[in-house]
Design a protein around this motif. Sequence first.
Motif, PDB file in Angstrom:
ATOM      1  N   PHE A  93      -0.756  12.254  68.656  1.00 39.19           N
ATOM      2  CA  PHE A  93      -1.478  12.274  69.930  1.00 39.19           C
ATOM      3  C   PHE A  93      -1.247  13.565  70.709  1.00 39.19           C
ATOM      4  N   SER A  94      -0.064  14.164  70.564  1.00 34.52           N
ATOM      5  CA  SER A  94       0.301  15.309  71.402  1.00 34.52           C
ATOM      6  C   SER A  94      -0.469  16.573  71.067  1.00 34.52           C
ATOM      7  N   HIS A  95      -1.027  16.646  69.857  1.00 39.77           N
ATOM      8  CA  HIS A  95      -1.686  17.893  69.464  1.00 39.77           C
ATOM      9  C   HIS A  95      -3.129  17.969  69.935  1.00 39.77           C
ATOM     10  N   PHE A  96      -3.715  16.833  70.341  1.00 36.42           N
ATOM     11  CA  PHE A  96      -5.139  16.815  70.696  1.00 36.42           C
ATOM     12  C   PHE A  96      -5.497  17.876  71.735  1.00 36.42           C
ATOM     13  N   ALA A  97      -4.697  17.959  72.807  1.00 38.34           N
ATOM     14  CA  ALA A  97      -5.026  18.845  73.924  1.00 38.34           C
ATOM     15  C   ALA A  97      -4.929  20.319  73.542  1.00 38.34           C
ATOM     16  N   PHE A  98      -4.158  20.642  72.509  1.00 41.08           N
ATOM     17  CA  PHE A  98      -3.910  22.038  72.162  1.00 41.08           C
ATOM     18  C   PHE A  98      -4.745  22.509  70.970  1.00 41.08           C
ATOM     19  N   LEU A 112     -15.067   9.357  71.707  1.00 42.62           N
ATOM     20  CA  LEU A 112     -13.963   8.982  72.578  1.00 42.62           C
ATOM     21  C   LEU A 112     -14.069   7.500  72.931  1.00 42.62           C
ATOM     22  N   GLY A 113     -12.942   6.828  72.867  1.00 40.98           N
ATOM     23  CA  GLY A 113     -12.917   5.407  73.186  1.00 40.98           C
ATOM     24  C   GLY A 113     -11.512   4.868  73.033  1.00 40.98           C
ATOM     25  N   ALA A 114     -11.379   3.571  73.092  1.00 39.04           N
ATOM     26  CA  ALA A 114     -10.082   2.936  72.862  1.00 39.04           C
ATOM     27  C   ALA A 114      -9.788   2.986  71.362  1.00 39.04           C
ATOM     28  N   PHE A 115      -8.654   3.594  70.995  1.00 39.40           N
ATOM     29  CA  PHE A 115      -8.303   3.834  69.595  1.00 39.40           C
ATOM     30  C   PHE A 115      -7.353   2.738  69.105  1.00 39.40           C
ATOM     31  N   SER A 159      -2.015   1.534  69.088  1.00 43.79           N
ATOM     32  CA  SER A 159      -3.280   1.817  69.777  1.00 43.79           C
ATOM     33  C   SER A 159      -3.030   2.620  71.038  1.00 43.79           C
ATOM     34  N   ILE A 160      -4.056   3.363  71.471  1.00 43.64           N
ATOM     35  CA  ILE A 160      -4.008   4.074  72.745  1.00 43.64           C
ATOM     36  C   ILE A 160      -5.402   4.007  73.391  1.00 43.64           C
ATOM     37  N   GLU A 161      -5.419   4.247  74.686  1.00 45.85           N
ATOM     38  CA  GLU A 161      -6.686   4.330  75.414  1.00 45.85           C
ATOM     39  C   GLU A 161      -6.714   5.667  76.158  1.00 45.85           C
ATOM     40  N   PRO A 162      -7.327   6.686  75.551  1.00 42.46           N
ATOM     41  CA  PRO A 162      -7.422   7.989  76.212  1.00 42.46           C
ATOM     42  C   PRO A 162      -8.157   7.850  77.544  1.00 42.46           C
ATOM     43  N   PRO A 163      -7.860   8.717  78.512  1.00 42.12           N
ATOM     44  CA  PRO A 163      -8.524   8.637  79.817  1.00 42.12           C
ATOM     45  C   PRO A 163     -10.042   8.795  79.708  1.00 42.12           C
ATOM     46  N   ARG A 164     -10.767   7.896  80.349  1.00 40.13           N
ATOM     47  CA  ARG A 164     -12.225   7.989  80.368  1.00 40.13           C
ATOM     48  C   ARG A 164     -12.697   9.247  81.091  1.00 40.13           C
ATOM     49  N   ALA A 165     -11.849   9.781  81.972  1.00 47.48           N
ATOM     50  CA  ALA A 165     -12.227  10.956  82.750  1.00 47.48           C
ATOM     51  C   ALA A 165     -12.517  12.171  81.878  1.00 47.48           C
ATOM     52  N   PRO A 214       0.402   8.812  76.211  1.00 49.64           N
ATOM     53  CA  PRO A 214       1.231   7.621  76.395  1.00 49.64           C
ATOM     54  C   PRO A 214       2.110   7.372  75.181  1.00 49.64           C
ATOM     55  N   ILE A 215       3.139   6.585  75.382  1.00 50.07           N
ATOM     56  CA  ILE A 215       3.948   6.105  74.261  1.00 50.07           C
ATOM     57  C   ILE A 215       3.463   4.702  73.933  1.00 50.07           C
ATOM     58  N   THR A 216       3.110   4.490  72.690  1.00 50.58           N
ATOM     59  CA  THR A 216       2.483   3.232  72.300  1.00 50.58           C
ATOM     60  C   THR A 216       3.447   2.321  71.562  1.00 50.58           C
ATOM     61  N   ARG A 217       3.170   1.045  71.592  1.00 47.25           N
ATOM     62  CA  ARG A 217       3.879   0.090  70.759  1.00 47.25           C
ATOM     63  C   ARG A 217       3.502   0.350  69.304  1.00 47.25           C
ATOM     64  N   VAL A 218       4.470   0.269  68.390  1.00 45.63           N
ATOM     65  CA  VAL A 218       4.232   0.471  66.963  1.00 45.63           C
ATOM     66  C   VAL A 218       4.773  -0.740  66.203  1.00 45.63           C
ATOM     67  N   ASP A 219       3.891  -1.405  65.463  1.00 44.88           N
ATOM     68  CA  ASP A 219       4.265  -2.604  64.707  1.00 44.88           C
ATOM     69  C   ASP A 219       4.074  -2.378  63.222  1.00 44.88           C
ATOM     70  N   ARG A 220       4.839  -3.115  62.427  1.00 50.26           N
ATOM     71  CA  ARG A 220       4.597  -3.221  60.995  1.00 50.26           C
ATOM     72  C   ARG A 220       4.044  -4.617  60.725  1.00 50.26           C
ATOM     73  N   ILE A 221       2.844  -4.678  60.185  1.00 49.36           N
ATOM     74  CA  ILE A 221       2.210  -5.969  59.908  1.00 49.36           C
ATOM     75  C   ILE A 221       1.505  -5.892  58.555  1.00 49.36           C
ATOM     76  N   GLY A 222       1.957  -6.699  57.615  1.00 47.99           N
ATOM     77  CA  GLY A 222       1.277  -6.795  56.324  1.00 47.99           C
ATOM     78  C   GLY A 222       1.166  -5.488  55.567  1.00 47.99           C
ATOM     79  N   GLY A 223       2.184  -4.653  55.622  1.00 48.77           N
ATOM     80  CA  GLY A 223       2.137  -3.370  54.920  1.00 48.77           C
ATOM     81  C   GLY A 223       1.391  -2.285  55.670  1.00 48.77           C
TER      82      GLY A 223
END
Length: 361
Positions: free
Chosen positions: A174-179, A225-228, A208-214, A194-203
Motif C-alpha cells: 500500500f505504501s508505494h502507491f503514492a510514490f 478506485l474503490g474498496a479493495f 482489505s482497505i478503503e482508499p480515500p474517496r477524495a 491504513p494498517i489492515t487486519r490480516v487473516d489466514r483462511i483456507g490457505g
Amino acid sequence: MASTPLIADKTYLRYFWHPVCTLQEFHRDSSGGLRPLGLKLLGQDIVIARLDGKLTAMRDQCAHRHAKLSIGRIKQDGENDRLECPYHGWQYDTQGICRAIPACPDLPIPKKARTDVYDCEVRYDIVWVRLDASYACEIPIFSDWNAPGMKIAVVDSYVWNTSAERRWENFTDFSHFAFVHPGTLYDPAFARPPITRVDRIGGELRFSIEPPRAMLDQLPENSPLGAFNYRCSMPYTVNLEIALYRKPERFVLWTTSSPIDDARCRNFMIIARADDGLPDEIHIDFQKRVLMEDQPIIESQAPHDLSTDELSMATDKVSIQYRKWLRELSLAALAGKSEFEAALYTDVIETARTVQAPVCP
C-alpha cells in the motif's frame, strides 16, 4: 556484505500449482498443439505437449542422451500420440514411458527409458503445472470466472527480472502507491496508508482497505478506485475484488506469478468487470501502464530473493505476515505432509480490526 535469504530451502514450492502459459499462448507457440512447447518452472526445464487430446507436462529431457524433447515433434499414431525426441527418435507416451526406440526395434525397451511426468491442468484459460503431488494443494481461486454478468479478459503473460515473491509484495504494497503511481492509482496527498487486519483462511491471506474517496478527482476515469478486498492464495496469487466508487459495480483484478527461477518470474493477469461496453484493451492498457511504472523499480531490488537484513515498518504489515507464512511453509514442508498441510490450511484470525493511520517509530 552478502545478504541472507529469508527462505533457505525452496523445495516446498514444488508442491504448489504454478501457471506456465495461457492457453492462447500455448496454441500460438505450439502451432495449435501440433508441436511441443518448452518452458521453465522453478529452474526445471519442462515440455508441454498435447497428447491423446490432453495437455501433458514432462521433464524436457530424453532419457537416452538428454536432448530436449521440446524441439522434437508430436508423432500421431491413431489414439496413441507420442512425443518424439529430435536426436534419435525415442517416443514417449502420456505417462513419460518410452514406447519405441527406432534404432533397436527388436530389443526390449529398458525400464529406465522414461522421463518424469507432472500434473497438468487447464483452468481460467491458463495452463497449470505441479512438479510434486506429494502434498495436498489446490489451484488458486479466481472468484469471478463463472460469475453471471461479468466480462473476462485473460491477458498475455509477461516476464520480470525479479523473484515471484518480490512481484507479490509489489502488488500488495500500500505504501508505494503514492510514490510509484501518482495520478494513476493514487493521490500523493494520501501517502500514509491504513494498517489492515490480516487473516489466514483456507490457505489464503486475506485483508482489505478503503482508499480515500477524495482521490477520485485526481485519477483517470478508468482508474479502478474503490474498496479493495484481497484474497491471496499462497504462495503467489492475488484475487483483488474492488467495489468501485464511481459506479456501483464490481471489478476484479486477478494476478499470479510463476517462478521461472530465483531471478525471473512469469506473471499472469485476468480482468473481470461488469459489462461496461468498453473494449478489453481499455482496461488492459491501463493495467500495462501501471506495470510499466512498477517494473524498473522492482527489477532494481537486490538481491532478487527476499532477505533477512531488510528493514520493516508498521505499514509493511501485509508483507511481514506474508514472509512469516512463507518461512513457516518452507520449514513445515521439510517436516512432512501433515505438518505442511497444517501450516497451509490452519486458519489464523486476528481478534480486532485496526483501521487508523499507523504511528511509525
